[in-house]
Design an enzyme around this catalytic site. Structure first.
Site, PDB file in Angstrom:
ATOM      1  N   LYS A  16      36.246 -38.167   2.112  1.00 15.49           N
ATOM      2  CA  LYS A  16      37.230 -37.079   2.230  1.00 15.49           C
ATOM      3  C   LYS A  16      36.517 -35.733   2.271  1.00 15.49           C
ATOM      4  O   LYS A  16      36.782 -34.900   3.120  1.00 15.49           O
ATOM      5  CB  LYS A  16      38.192 -37.159   1.045  1.00 15.49           C
ATOM      6  N   GLU A  20      26.488 -40.262  -3.094  1.00 10.62           N
ATOM      7  CA  GLU A  20      26.269 -41.678  -2.779  1.00 10.62           C
ATOM      8  C   GLU A  20      26.478 -41.931  -1.283  1.00 10.62           C
ATOM      9  O   GLU A  20      25.661 -42.566  -0.615  1.00 10.62           O
ATOM     10  CB  GLU A  20      27.257 -42.561  -3.563  1.00 10.62           C
ATOM     11  N   GLY A  78      42.245 -39.404  -2.745  1.00 12.82           N
ATOM     12  CA  GLY A  78      41.269 -40.446  -2.396  1.00 12.82           C
ATOM     13  C   GLY A  78      41.781 -41.848  -2.677  1.00 12.82           C
ATOM     14  O   GLY A  78      41.768 -42.729  -1.812  1.00 12.82           O
ATOM     15  N   ARG A  79      42.286 -42.071  -3.893  1.00 16.47           N
ATOM     16  CA  ARG A  79      42.713 -43.427  -4.263  1.00 16.47           C
ATOM     17  C   ARG A  79      44.065 -43.806  -3.650  1.00 16.47           C
ATOM     18  O   ARG A  79      44.561 -44.902  -3.884  1.00 16.47           O
ATOM     19  CB  ARG A  79      42.736 -43.574  -5.780  1.00 16.47           C
ATOM     20  N   GLU A 133      42.213 -43.861 -13.077  1.00 14.52           N
ATOM     21  CA  GLU A 133      41.840 -42.517 -12.633  1.00 14.52           C
ATOM     22  C   GLU A 133      43.084 -41.623 -12.592  1.00 14.52           C
ATOM     23  O   GLU A 133      42.999 -40.417 -12.831  1.00 14.52           O
ATOM     24  CB  GLU A 133      41.171 -42.572 -11.256  1.00 14.52           C
ATOM     25  N   HIS A 155      39.688 -69.351 -17.810  1.00 13.29           N
ATOM     26  CA  HIS A 155      38.512 -69.986 -18.411  1.00 13.29           C
ATOM     27  C   HIS A 155      37.555 -68.961 -18.993  1.00 13.29           C
ATOM     28  O   HIS A 155      36.407 -69.272 -19.276  1.00 13.29           O
ATOM     29  CB  HIS A 155      37.808 -70.860 -17.366  1.00 13.29           C
ATOM     30  N   LYS A 190      30.199 -36.038 -10.310  1.00 17.61           N
ATOM     31  CA  LYS A 190      29.571 -35.582  -9.062  1.00 17.61           C
ATOM     32  C   LYS A 190      28.555 -34.476  -9.337  1.00 17.61           C
ATOM     33  O   LYS A 190      27.636 -34.267  -8.574  1.00 17.61           O
ATOM     34  CB  LYS A 190      30.647 -35.123  -8.066  1.00 17.61           C
TER      35      LYS A 190
HETATM   36  C1  G6Q Z   1      39.796 -40.729  -5.694  1.00 17.36           C
HETATM   37  C2  G6Q Z   1      38.688 -39.970  -6.223  1.00 17.36           C
HETATM   38  C3  G6Q Z   1      37.325 -40.535  -5.899  1.00 17.36           C
HETATM   39  C4  G6Q Z   1      36.886 -40.283  -4.463  1.00 17.36           C
HETATM   40  C5  G6Q Z   1      35.398 -40.577  -4.355  1.00 17.36           C
HETATM   41  C6  G6Q Z   1      34.871 -40.385  -2.957  1.00 17.36           C
HETATM   42  O1  G6Q Z   1      40.955 -40.454  -5.871  1.00 17.36           O
HETATM   43  O2  G6Q Z   1      38.805 -38.653  -5.850  1.00 17.36           O
HETATM   44  O3  G6Q Z   1      37.224 -41.907  -6.158  1.00 17.36           O
HETATM   45  O4  G6Q Z   1      37.614 -41.050  -3.576  1.00 17.36           O
HETATM   46  O5  G6Q Z   1      34.704 -39.764  -5.257  1.00 17.36           O
HETATM   47  O6  G6Q Z   1      35.082 -39.083  -2.525  1.00 17.36           O
HETATM   48  P1  G6Q Z   1      34.900 -38.694  -1.023  1.00 17.36           P
HETATM   49  O7  G6Q Z   1      35.871 -39.466  -0.214  1.00 17.36           O
HETATM   50  O8  G6Q Z   1      35.119 -37.226  -0.958  1.00 17.36           O
HETATM   51  O9  G6Q Z   1      33.489 -39.081  -0.641  1.00 17.36           O
END
Ligand code: G6Q
Length: 532
Positions: free
Chosen positions: A201, A207, A261-262, A347, A378, A498
């Site tokens: 996003k 990462e 994001g989620r 989250e 199990h 981050k």
């Molecule tokens: C989701 C969070 C988080 C995000 C990641 C990746 O709701 O904000 O999990 O999706 O940190 O972020 P980017 O899509 O900006 O790389």
């Protein structure tokens, strides 16, 4: 304090005196009163520690919390994500009747539809072999590089819908900055036939950018710089960063900051899902979510699955002090669902400050965990059956398997049914004695029962039912968040992560850099430096 809070707390003390086994015995009609039959779903919440009074109080709580109004606010584009001053419009991404949704007077639907069409054209061309790699070969492997919300949704859904996936493409999800993730995934890929989707996003996530840079080098080393445009596409809200990274803006699929994001698998972040199952079935996924959205908006609270689930979460966390919450899918295709829901739920509702900036003095989101049944049986079910914690559990199962083999599915469903019954009823010492169990083992073999579960029985896993299921959980999380008065759509805890590593990176690579942390952190850095 509002009167309803005290009433609920007093009622919680009453409920603790009752046993689910007795509630079922006293009222043969209990299931009828506590279930919802909706489309391909049977939602049975009768095995929860509730009575009519509980539900009446919880629904009053929802009403007094203004839930109806906030649902309306979300669906009409109000800025309900207050700490980020954003609307919350993942629901617009699956607005299948295409009615206008206005943000600051502008309808967001035309742009959403344009991106969906661009995804359609692109995914068709990759799937039917018109889109070729730089050396003229068909794409065989798709690697989604993203993390958190830019990984978990697509990874979960591609796995869940594997039965509907094209055989022509293999899918890989690289998220961890640990180089092992990338290296192991690339082992079965060839540069000439691999397509990378860089999903971020913000397009600033350490990462993802590190993994994307490694992937780019892997490709360029083999095929040269000119190959990038045929092997890299990006999904982001940040056009400038995408083009700085060297991805052609024509190969970019945008989304918007009103999509969290989620909550983004319905947007272009779901490109890998569309590549896997095709445009038509992706639309089915959106349609399933849309149908759940309609149910959420229109069903009365006492027949409204997300409202009931959200209220039950509040009941258990806040009033019955449950700290855990298990999600147990009896379907192998749903094996990534618990991981996905961990993020969605924890989250969103792992918060201790209310929207007005004051601290909560009650428990909010629970610790979510899970594994597919019967594997979980199990391992950790022991604690759910006989441990000291109260762990409400959601049991999810399809009536029809997508892979009928012998009597496997009957056995799976038998376990699904038996577990919820056992959790509810338990096993008494009298029953054990009648079975001839020796006296010294009776304390160990006794099951208290009275342990709550909700059963979600789905006709079968399809793109449409998966869409409905995910939207059900999204709205459940939303409902609890409203009652708790928190912002379920921000994630300042992630933002901290981050930032943190940035300070340590130079300290690991420069042995002479002075360390000014606590003694533990200093010693760990020193140990790594000495052994690198
Ligand atoms: C989701 C969070 C988080 C995000 C990641 C990746 O709701 O904000 O999990 O999706 O940190 O972020 P980017 O899509 O900006 O790389």
């Amino acid at each position: 304090m509002k009167k309803i809070y005290t009433e609920l707390q007093n009622h919680a003390d009453e409920i603790k005196q009752s046993h689910l086994r007795d509630l079922f015995t006293e009222d043969p009609n209990r299931f009828n009163r506590f279930h919802v039959d909706w489309q391909e779903f049977l939602f049975d919440y009768s095995k929860n520690n509730i009575t009519d009074k509980t539900m009446a109080l919880l629904i009053r709580l929802a009403k007094e919390s203004g839930l109806k109004q906030v649902i309306h606010d979300m669906f009409t584009g109000k800025r309900i994500n207050t700490t980020e001053n954003r609307p919350v419009l993942h629901i617009a991404l699956r607005n299948r009747d295409n009615h206008p949704i206005l943000v600051d007077g502008k309808d967001v639907m035309p742009e959403i539809n344009t991106v969906l069409e661009k995804m359609h054209t692109f995914s068709d061309s990759v799937r039917n072999g018109k889109w070729l790699g730089a050396t003229g070969q068909r794409i065989t492997d798709v690697v989604n590089i993203g993390i958190g919300g830019s990984d978990l949704g697509p990874a979960m859904a591609v796995e869940a819908l594997k039965h509907y996936k094209t055989d022509a493409l293999n899918f890989h999800f690289v998220s961890n900055i640990d180089g092992t993730d990338m290296i192991e995934n690339l082992k079965t890929c060839h540069p000439e036939t691999t397509l990378f989707i860089i999903s971020s996003k913000t397009f600033t996530t350490l990462e993802t950018l590190t993994n994307a840079t490694t992937a780019r080098k892997w490709l360029v080393d083999s095929l040269g710089e000119n190959a990038v445009s045929k092997h890299f596409v990006a999904v982001s809200t940040n056009k400038m960063a995408v083009s700085e990274f060297g991805i052609n803006p024509d190969n970019m699929f945008v989304f918007w900051d009103f999509v969290g994001g989620r909550y983004s698998m319905w947007s272009a972040i779901g490109l890998s899902i569309m590549l896997a199952i095709g445009y038509d079935q992706f639309i089915e996924l959106l349609t399933g979510a849309y149908e759940m959205d309609r149910h959420f908006q229109t069903a009365p609270f006492d027949k409204n699955m997300p409202v009931i689930m959200g209220l039950l979460s509040v009941w258990y966390s806040t009033y019955l002090k449950a700290e855990g919450y298990a999600v147990l899918p009896y379907d192998q295709y749903l094996k990534r669902l618990p991981a996905y829901l961990q993020q969605l739920d924890m989250e969103s509702n792992g918060k201790s400050v209310k929207k007005d900036g004051t601290s909560v003095n009650y428990s909010t989101g629970a610790i979510l965990f899970g594994e597919p049944g019967t594997n979980g049986q199990h391992s950790f079910y022991q604690l759910i059956h006989q441990g000291t914690h109260l762990i409400p559990a959601d049991f999810i199962a399809p009536i029809h398997s997508l892979n009928e083999v012998g009597d496997h599915h009957t056995l799976l469903l038998a376990n699904f049914v038996a577990q919820t019954e056992a959790l509810m009823a338990g096993k008494t010492s009298e029953e054990l004695r009648a079975e001839g169990v020796s006296e010294n083992l009776i304390p160990f073999k006794t099951f208290s029962g009275n342990r709550p579960s909700t059963s979600i029985l789905i006709d079968r896993i399809t793109p449409k039912t998966l869409g409905s299921l995910i939207a059900l959980y999204e709205h459940k999380v939303f409902v609890s968040g409203i009652i708790w008065g928190i912002d379920s759509f921000d994630q300042w805890g992630v933002e901290l992560g981050k930032q943190l590593a940035k300070k340590v990176i130079p300290e690991l690579s420069d042995k002479n850099k002075e360390l000014r942390h606590d003694s533990s952190t200093n010693a760990i850095i020193q140990k790594i430096r000495n052994n690198q």
